[in-house]
Design a protein around this motif. Structure first.
Motif, PDB file in Angstrom:
ATOM      1  N   MET A  52     -10.271  19.608 -41.197  1.00  0.00           N
ATOM      2  CA  MET A  52     -10.368  20.618 -40.715  1.00  0.00           C
ATOM      3  C   MET A  52     -10.135  20.285 -39.236  1.00  0.00           C
ATOM      4  N   LEU A  53      -9.467  21.043 -39.183  1.00  0.00           N
ATOM      5  CA  LEU A  53      -7.843  21.123 -37.686  1.00  0.00           C
ATOM      6  C   LEU A  53      -8.838  21.855 -37.277  1.00  0.00           C
ATOM      7  N   ASP A  54      -9.128  23.072 -37.398  1.00  0.00           N
ATOM      8  CA  ASP A  54      -9.161  24.405 -36.033  1.00  0.00           C
ATOM      9  C   ASP A  54     -10.971  24.076 -35.854  1.00  0.00           C
ATOM     10  N   LEU A  55     -11.714  24.850 -34.857  1.00  0.00           N
ATOM     11  CA  LEU A  55     -12.759  24.988 -34.652  1.00  0.00           C
ATOM     12  C   LEU A  55     -13.361  26.781 -35.119  1.00  0.00           C
ATOM     13  N   SER A  56     -13.484  26.727 -36.241  1.00  0.00           N
ATOM     14  CA  SER A  56     -13.509  27.539 -37.391  1.00  0.00           C
ATOM     15  C   SER A  56     -15.355  27.448 -37.345  1.00  0.00           C
ATOM     16  N   ALA A  57     -15.981  28.711 -37.508  1.00  0.00           N
ATOM     17  CA  ALA A  57     -17.253  28.319 -37.897  1.00  0.00           C
ATOM     18  C   ALA A  57     -17.807  27.542 -39.299  1.00  0.00           C
ATOM     19  N   THR A  58     -16.718  27.260 -39.733  1.00  0.00           N
ATOM     20  CA  THR A  58     -16.937  26.255 -41.005  1.00  0.00           C
ATOM     21  C   THR A  58     -17.136  25.041 -40.721  1.00  0.00           C
ATOM     22  N   TRP A  59     -16.416  24.559 -39.319  1.00  0.00           N
ATOM     23  CA  TRP A  59     -16.062  23.284 -38.565  1.00  0.00           C
ATOM     24  C   TRP A  59     -17.317  23.217 -37.909  1.00  0.00           C
ATOM     25  N   LYS A  60     -17.798  24.191 -37.178  1.00  0.00           N
ATOM     26  CA  LYS A  60     -19.368  23.383 -36.791  1.00  0.00           C
ATOM     27  C   LYS A  60     -19.634  23.550 -37.522  1.00  0.00           C
ATOM     28  N   ALA A  61     -20.118  24.530 -38.998  1.00  0.00           N
ATOM     29  CA  ALA A  61     -21.631  24.450 -39.210  1.00  0.00           C
ATOM     30  C   ALA A  61     -21.485  22.927 -40.400  1.00  0.00           C
ATOM     31  N   TRP A  62     -19.814  22.016 -40.808  1.00  0.00           N
ATOM     32  CA  TRP A  62     -19.862  20.442 -41.106  1.00  0.00           C
ATOM     33  C   TRP A  62     -20.704  19.931 -39.923  1.00  0.00           C
ATOM     34  N   GLY A  63     -20.031  20.313 -38.617  1.00  0.00           N
ATOM     35  CA  GLY A  63     -20.487  19.838 -37.216  1.00  0.00           C
ATOM     36  C   GLY A  63     -21.511  19.077 -36.853  1.00  0.00           C
ATOM     37  N   LEU A  64     -22.658  20.431 -37.463  1.00  0.00           N
ATOM     38  CA  LEU A  64     -24.024  20.390 -37.292  1.00  0.00           C
ATOM     39  C   LEU A  64     -25.035  19.499 -38.719  1.00  0.00           C
ATOM     40  N   VAL A  65     -24.238  19.986 -39.538  1.00  0.00           N
ATOM     41  CA  VAL A  65     -24.775  19.061 -40.644  1.00  0.00           C
ATOM     42  C   VAL A  65     -24.393  17.720 -40.240  1.00  0.00           C
ATOM     43  N   ALA A  66     -23.213  17.039 -39.958  1.00  0.00           N
ATOM     44  CA  ALA A  66     -23.295  15.520 -40.148  1.00  0.00           C
ATOM     45  C   ALA A  66     -24.379  15.245 -38.604  1.00  0.00           C
ATOM     46  N   VAL A  67     -24.263  15.706 -37.557  1.00  0.00           N
ATOM     47  CA  VAL A  67     -25.351  15.763 -36.496  1.00  0.00           C
ATOM     48  C   VAL A  67     -26.863  15.900 -36.703  1.00  0.00           C
ATOM     49  N   ALA A  68     -26.980  16.246 -37.923  1.00  0.00           N
ATOM     50  CA  ALA A  68     -28.749  16.869 -38.470  1.00  0.00           C
ATOM     51  C   ALA A  68     -28.964  15.133 -39.511  1.00  0.00           C
ATOM     52  N   THR A  69     -27.586  14.883 -40.536  1.00  0.00           N
ATOM     53  CA  THR A  69     -27.745  13.374 -40.684  1.00  0.00           C
ATOM     54  C   THR A  69     -27.514  12.397 -40.392  1.00  0.00           C
ATOM     55  N   PHE A  70     -27.276  11.940 -39.509  1.00  0.00           N
ATOM     56  CA  PHE A  70     -26.837  11.306 -38.735  1.00  0.00           C
ATOM     57  C   PHE A  70     -28.229  10.132 -38.556  1.00  0.00           C
ATOM     58  N   PRO A  71     -28.762  10.826 -38.598  1.00  0.00           N
ATOM     59  CA  PRO A  71     -30.178   9.625 -38.423  1.00  0.00           C
ATOM     60  C   PRO A  71     -30.376   9.125 -39.595  1.00  0.00           C
ATOM     61  N   ILE A  72     -30.455   9.947 -40.861  1.00  0.00           N
ATOM     62  CA  ILE A  72     -30.598   9.166 -41.554  1.00  0.00           C
ATOM     63  C   ILE A  72     -29.718   8.694 -42.434  1.00  0.00           C
TER      64      ILE A  72
END
Length: 104
Positions: A52-72
């Motif tokens: 994903m090249l743009d900073l759309s809402a979808t990109w931000k959602a996947w970013g939040l998922v990545a941050v949330a699951t990184f500790p696991i």
């Protein structure tokens, strides 16, 4: 898995009550499920973010998922390090026993 095979265990997931407490906790069905799913979701989110090249809402959602699951995902890899150390110790003990039997 190799050390389990050498020890004659039916599975590398078999742990006895005297085993490492981290491994006992990790191999309970619910914890193992959470760690496996969390790890996969983390890597899926990184994959999605890569394309994903743009900073759309979808990109931000996947970013939040990545941050949330990184500790696991990080804990799963730390536990793999613990597994490696325990397997090396088991193989060392088995090798010592086999060498002592050959000497007798």
């Amino acid at each position: 898995m190799y050390s389990s095979l050498q020890l004659g265990d039916s599975s590398h997931k078999v742990t006895d009550l005297s085993a490492n407490p981290v491994m006992r906790f990790y191999y309970t069905p619910r914890v193992l499920t959470v760690f496996c799913i969390g790890n996969e979701v983390f890597f899926i989110s990184l994959y999605m973010l890569h394309f994903m090249l743009d900073l759309s809402a979808t990109w931000k959602a996947w970013g939040l998922v990545a941050v949330a699951t990184f500790p696991i995902a990080a804990m799963k890899h730390i536990i793999h390090g613990v597994q490696l150390i325990l397997a090396c110790q088991q193989l060392g003990r088995l090798d010592t026993i086999n060498r002592l039997e050959k000497v007798k």
